[in-house]
Every structure is written in C-alpha cells, then in structure tokens.
Scaffold this active site. Structure first.
Site, PDB file in Angstrom:
ATOM      1  N   LYS A  94      -2.079   5.578  -1.493  1.00  0.00           N
ATOM      2  CA  LYS A  94      -1.192   4.563  -2.093  1.00  0.00           C
ATOM      3  C   LYS A  94      -1.992   3.520  -2.876  1.00  0.00           C
ATOM      4  O   LYS A  94      -1.654   3.175  -4.005  1.00  0.00           O
ATOM      5  CB  LYS A  94      -0.346   3.881  -0.996  1.00  0.00           C
ATOM      6  CG  LYS A  94       0.745   2.991  -1.574  1.00  0.00           C
ATOM      7  CD  LYS A  94       1.552   2.247  -0.522  1.00  0.00           C
ATOM      8  CE  LYS A  94       2.612   3.072   0.130  1.00  0.00           C
ATOM      9  NZ  LYS A  94       3.675   2.275   0.777  1.00  0.00           N
ATOM     10  N   LYS A 106      -5.247   1.716   8.931  1.00  0.00           N
ATOM     11  CA  LYS A 106      -4.026   1.451   9.689  1.00  0.00           C
ATOM     12  C   LYS A 106      -4.439   1.145  11.116  1.00  0.00           C
ATOM     13  O   LYS A 106      -5.483   1.618  11.584  1.00  0.00           O
ATOM     14  CB  LYS A 106      -3.107   2.677   9.672  1.00  0.00           C
ATOM     15  CG  LYS A 106      -1.649   2.332   9.810  1.00  0.00           C
ATOM     16  CD  LYS A 106      -1.100   1.812   8.505  1.00  0.00           C
ATOM     17  CE  LYS A 106       0.367   1.500   8.556  1.00  0.00           C
ATOM     18  NZ  LYS A 106       0.908   1.218   7.222  1.00  0.00           N
ATOM     19  N   ASN A 221      14.763  -5.517   3.421  1.00  0.00           N
ATOM     20  CA  ASN A 221      13.901  -6.161   2.421  1.00  0.00           C
ATOM     21  C   ASN A 221      13.795  -5.350   1.123  1.00  0.00           C
ATOM     22  O   ASN A 221      13.972  -5.897   0.031  1.00  0.00           O
ATOM     23  CB  ASN A 221      12.516  -6.414   3.028  1.00  0.00           C
ATOM     24  CG  ASN A 221      11.552  -7.001   2.018  1.00  0.00           C
ATOM     25  OD1 ASN A 221      10.642  -6.332   1.557  1.00  0.00           O
ATOM     26  ND2 ASN A 221      11.769  -8.248   1.624  1.00  0.00           N
TER      27      ASN A 221
HETATM   28  P1  NAD Z   1      14.187  -3.474   6.913  1.00  0.00           P
HETATM   29  O1  NAD Z   1      14.022  -3.327   8.394  1.00  0.00           O
HETATM   30  O2  NAD Z   1      14.113  -4.803   6.287  1.00  0.00           O
HETATM   31  O3  NAD Z   1      15.583  -2.813   6.472  1.00  0.00           O
HETATM   32  C1  NAD Z   1      16.002  -1.540   6.849  1.00  0.00           C
HETATM   33  C2  NAD Z   1      17.451  -1.393   6.376  1.00  0.00           C
HETATM   34  O4  NAD Z   1      17.880  -0.055   6.631  1.00  0.00           O
HETATM   35  C3  NAD Z   1      18.437  -2.331   7.084  1.00  0.00           C
HETATM   36  O5  NAD Z   1      19.401  -2.787   6.173  1.00  0.00           O
HETATM   37  C4  NAD Z   1      19.077  -1.390   8.107  1.00  0.00           C
HETATM   38  O6  NAD Z   1      20.372  -1.840   8.489  1.00  0.00           O
HETATM   39  C5  NAD Z   1      19.140  -0.130   7.291  1.00  0.00           C
HETATM   40  N1  NAD Z   1      19.369   1.065   8.090  1.00  0.00           N
HETATM   41  C6  NAD Z   1      18.825   1.401   9.275  1.00  0.00           C
HETATM   42  N2  NAD Z   1      19.338   2.569   9.700  1.00  0.00           N
HETATM   43  C7  NAD Z   1      20.223   2.956   8.760  1.00  0.00           C
HETATM   44  C8  NAD Z   1      21.087   4.075   8.622  1.00  0.00           C
HETATM   45  N3  NAD Z   1      21.122   5.028   9.553  1.00  0.00           N
HETATM   46  N4  NAD Z   1      21.869   4.156   7.524  1.00  0.00           N
HETATM   47  C9  NAD Z   1      21.844   3.193   6.586  1.00  0.00           C
HETATM   48  N5  NAD Z   1      21.051   2.111   6.662  1.00  0.00           N
HETATM   49  C10 NAD Z   1      20.255   2.005   7.737  1.00  0.00           C
HETATM   50  O7  NAD Z   1      13.101  -2.469   6.296  1.00  0.00           O
HETATM   51  P2  NAD Z   1      12.446  -2.523   4.852  1.00  0.00           P
HETATM   52  O8  NAD Z   1      11.253  -3.399   4.925  1.00  0.00           O
HETATM   53  O9  NAD Z   1      13.476  -2.743   3.829  1.00  0.00           O
HETATM   54  O10 NAD Z   1      11.874  -1.025   4.761  1.00  0.00           O
HETATM   55  C11 NAD Z   1      12.692   0.068   4.389  1.00  0.00           C
HETATM   56  C12 NAD Z   1      11.811   1.280   4.130  1.00  0.00           C
HETATM   57  O11 NAD Z   1      10.858   0.973   3.120  1.00  0.00           O
HETATM   58  C13 NAD Z   1      10.975   1.779   5.318  1.00  0.00           C
HETATM   59  O12 NAD Z   1      10.830   3.190   5.170  1.00  0.00           O
HETATM   60  C14 NAD Z   1       9.632   1.102   5.099  1.00  0.00           C
HETATM   61  O13 NAD Z   1       8.577   1.798   5.734  1.00  0.00           O
HETATM   62  C15 NAD Z   1       9.534   1.216   3.602  1.00  0.00           C
HETATM   63  N6  NAD Z   1       8.606   0.252   2.975  1.00  0.00           N
HETATM   64  C16 NAD Z   1       8.796  -1.098   3.093  1.00  0.00           C
HETATM   65  C17 NAD Z   1       7.924  -1.966   2.458  1.00  0.00           C
HETATM   66  C18 NAD Z   1       8.115  -3.454   2.518  1.00  0.00           C
HETATM   67  O14 NAD Z   1       7.325  -4.164   1.877  1.00  0.00           O
HETATM   68  N7  NAD Z   1       9.129  -3.974   3.177  1.00  0.00           N
HETATM   69  C19 NAD Z   1       6.832  -1.475   1.705  1.00  0.00           C
HETATM   70  C20 NAD Z   1       6.667  -0.089   1.597  1.00  0.00           C
HETATM   71  C21 NAD Z   1       7.566   0.762   2.233  1.00  0.00           C
END
Ligand code: NAD
Length: 428
Positions: A94, A106, A221
């Site tokens: 990445k 990690k 997020n």
């Molecule tokens: P978060 O915890 O802020 O949000 C997750 C969202 O998914 C919530 O709205 C939750 O209600 C929803 N959700 C959970 N189960 C669900 C389902 N079965 N159906 C529909 N919605 C569902 O997490 P995030 O930080 O937004 O991360 C989301 C993804 O992005 C993850 O795979 C994470 O690893 C990846 N990611 C995040 C970041 C970051 O900076 N936040 C960076 C790279 C990758």
C-alpha cells in the site's frame, strides 16, 4: 471441503502470482514473501483489582527498503502472528503504490479492549511500548491506530516512547488526536482519497460525474466522506448508503428519491456509523434491508464497510448499469467478483490504491511532526489529491502497458518499486 488458507498464506499466494508476472528473481521473491523482522512478546499488566495479567503482543516489520515501517496496532481477541504478518505485507504494497517513502509494518495484542478499564488500557499501551521502543522511531517504525485502538491510545504510546528516549518525539506514532500532534484532514482523508481515485477513473472511462449515481455500502468514517465527496467534489448523486443498526442488530439501506443528503445523514449518525432510523424515516428516507444497496440503479459502487461483501451471491443482484467499483473497504470484493468484473468490463479500483488516503495522511502527520510545523486542512487535502492522482495513473499505465487487470497492475507497481529500492540500496 478445501482447507481454508489463512490471511498470510493468502498474502503470499497473491505475491507469488505477481512475482511470476514480473518474472522476479526467485531469491528476491523469497525475501519479499516473508517479513524481515518479527517480534512476539509478553506484556505484564497490573489490573485495577491488583492482579497481574499477561498479554501476548506482536510487531511485524515486513520490509523497510523504501523507508521506516508503517502500520497500525490492532487490539483484538483473535489476533495471531499470521494475521499480523499478512497485514504488514499488505502495508508494504500500500505504501509503495501510494509512493510514500515508507515500508510495511503491523502490530497487535491479543485482547478484547472492551473488557479493560481506561487505566488498564493505558497500562497495556505503555507496556507494549516498553517492550518495543528500541525498535520503534520516526526513522525505524511508525505505528498507528487500527481495529480496537484509538487516537487517545496513540497519545499514551507516544508519551511513553518520548519518556523512554528522553525527548518529545511525536512522529513515532500517527493517528494522534488533533492538538496532540495529529494532522488536519485525517478524518476526511480515506473517503476523499476514494473520491479522487473515482474522479480520475471517470475521466478515463469518459463518464460525466454530474450525470452519475453512486451506491455506497457502510456509513462509517470512509463511507461518510466518500458520500460527501461524491456529492460535493464531483457533483454526482448518491442513491443510498447502508449501515449496521446496533439496536436492531441488523443492517439497513437508506435511500431517498432525490438522492441522499450525506451531511444530513451524518448529523443523525453515531460515532460507530449507525444512522438514527426514526429521524431518517421522519425526513423522508426509505429504509430497506442492508443487502439492498447493491441492487440500486447506479453507475458506481463503493463498498466501504466490510470485507467479502461483493461476492458470487451478491453480484447476481447488481444493477447492469454499474461501470465502476471503488473499493473503500479492505478486501470487499472476492475473486469471484473480480472474475465477474473482468467478464463484464467493469472497472475496479483495488483497495490498497483506493483507500490509501488514510496512510498517506498518516505519512503527512509524521512529516509535520518532524518539521514541528503544521499545514492547514486545505494544504493536506491538496497534497493528498496530488499523491493519489499520481498513484492512480501509475497503476492505470501499468494496467494498459501489461494488459492486466487493475488489481494485478497495482501489485506490479508496488512490488517493482520495492525491488528497485532494495537494488538501489545494494541488498540484492
Ligand atoms: P467504521 O467502523 O467507521 O464504519 C464501518 C461502517 O460499516 C459503519 O457504518 C457500520 O455500521 C457499517 N457496517 C457494519 N456492518 C455492516 C453490514 N453488515 N452492512 C452494512 N454496513 C455495515 O469503519 P471505517 O473506518 O469506515 O472502515 C471501513 C472499511 O474501510 C474497513 O474495511 C477498514 O479496514 C477500511 N479502511 C479504513 C480506513 C480509515 O482510514 N478509516 C483506511 C483504510 C481502509
């Protein structure tokens, strides 16, 4: 039934496939299939009731040819060395695809953080640093928050490190709170990064964003700022978002006949990404089953919730209108979905390119810490846009030159850059 492979075996299998495409020297491939350094250790922590509990901790440094290792620390009850190895490997790719001068790392602790008090969490965080500090540093290895860890925890860890080395060293951990060494723009970074990639993909596909509709899974997020960006940066319409409802213990899709208003939905969403259903219904939103998001008439799909959501089953329900899939989440599309995209000429922006905005802004945080000079949100987002746009075109060019799918092209760009750095440093 075929034996299930674990995450690290999967990371190695993906690497082996690309090593073959790149005709990589087997000895060089052998270096990159494995982490360069691994730490597995025990952390004794005094609990609030006076008892002593010992936790299992890990840190894996996969490859630092391009710069200090970078990657989160997860606090999770089913953490294993192999999970950490896989995630560290993916971090190397990445950072390389985003072309930031960092390697992959990690860390983890086998623990459910919800079972600890605040003071116990703080002692565990400080304990992790007390074991690892000699192998951390802004020029060695820079951890960040991940599943189960928070900006506050990074604040404690940075403080412990600073005490041990005898000088304030904010650049040793990123994802710190704003005002405590954190960077402006981090909240928006991953979701907006997704949108910068979508914008460039649309130019390539000759799609007019103002005439396009997106369907988004999740409203945490990443999804929140992807939705805001799709509307405010691109001028498009978002048909729906979805989320897990913590009260009803099920997931819902929220849509609106005129397209959703992401800022309004954000105002009625809690810190875990759950939308207040009653307030949404009162505002005229339609609430359907969580699976409905993928069935919407949309040009762009942005899965930004969980892994494996676009799979052999769910793609059958996908609207025939979809031309672009932007992977906001990590691993949201299965190999079967990839095959389907190839057959139907659907353009895919792979996760480790599409969601690299988070780690890129973490890198900016570390740079600002080192300079002890901080940029405005506009400056951070402008630098992020430039970086991700360049990364997008590097992958697109590789995809066109080698006639490979975007995911393979992203791996090829990343691995090629790491190999070049190892050669330039005389390692191989
Ligand atoms: P978060 O915890 O802020 O949000 C997750 C969202 O998914 C919530 O709205 C939750 O209600 C929803 N959700 C959970 N189960 C669900 C389902 N079965 N159906 C529909 N919605 C569902 O997490 P995030 O930080 O937004 O991360 C989301 C993804 O992005 C993850 O795979 C994470 O690893 C990846 N990611 C995040 C970041 C970051 O900076 N936040 C960076 C790279 C990758």
């Amino acid at each position: 039934m075929a034996e299930q492979i674990n995450a690290f075996q999967m990371a190695q299998a993906q690497f082996d496939g690309v090593a073959k495409l790149l005709r990589l020297d087997p000895a060089i491939a052998e270096i990159l299939r494995w982490p360069m350094r691994e730490f597995a250790f025990r952390i004794p922590v005094r609990m609030d009731d006076g008892s002593l509990r010992v936790f299992q901790g890990f840190r894996v440094q996969h490859n630092d040819a391009r710069g200090p290792n970078k990657g989160g620390i997860r606090f999770h009850p089913s953490e294993t060395l192999d999970t950490v190895r896989a995630l560290a490997t993916w971090m190397t790719w990445k950072c390389a695809v985003a072309d930031i001068p960092l390697g992959g790392g990690k860390g983890g602790v086998v623990v459910d953080p919800a079972t600890l008090s605040t003071t116990e969490k703080e002692r565990l965080c400080r304990g992790w640093v007390q074991v690892m500090w000699r192998n951390l540093g802004p020029r060695i290895d820079v951890p960040a928050p991940d599943v189960g860890t928070t900006p506050q925890m990074m604040g404690w860890m940075m403080d412990e490190y600073s005490k041990l080395v005898g000088q304030y060293t904010p650049g040793v951990f990123t994802g710190k709170p704003l005002g405590g060494g954190g960077s402006e723009g981090r909240t928006e970074a991953t979701g907006f990064g997704v949108i910068y990639c979508v914008r460039e993909a649309m130019k390539h596909l000759k799609m007019d964003p103002t005439k396009c509709v997106a369907a988004i899974q999740g409203f945490g997020n990443v999804a929140q700022y992807a939705a805001i960006g799709f509307v405010e940066i691109l001028g498009g319409k978002v048909a729906c978002v979805s989320c897990w409802d913590r009260k009803d213990k099920t997931s819902y899709t929220y849509s609106h006949k005129d397209g959703i208003n992401p800022r309004f939905l954000l105002s009625i969403t809690d810190q875990y990404g759950t939308i207040d259903k009653d307030k949404a219904v009162a505002a005229g939103y339609t609430v359907e089953d969580g699976a409905a998001w993928i069935t919407k008439e949309a040009d762009v799909l942005i899965p930004a919730a969980l892994e494996g959501q676009v799979n052999a089953e769910t793609i059958k329900q996908m609207s025939g209108r979809v031309r672009l899939v932007a992977e906001g989440a990590n691993g949201p599309c299965t190999p079967e979905a990839d095959e389907f995209f190839k057959q139907h000429n659907i353009f895919n922006i792979p996760d480790f390119l599409c969601n690299a905005g988070g780690v890129t802004t973490s890198y900016f945080e570390s740079v600002q810490n080192d300079m002890n000079f901080y940029w405005t949100k506009e400056e951070v987002l402008q630098k992020l846009d430039t970086k991700l746009t360049q990364a997008f075109y590097a992958v697109l060019e590789m995809s066109e030159k080698e006639k490979v799918y975007m995911r393979d092209a992203a791996y090829m760009v990343a691995i090629d850059r790491v190999v070049k750095a190892m050669q330039l440093r005389g390692w191989v």
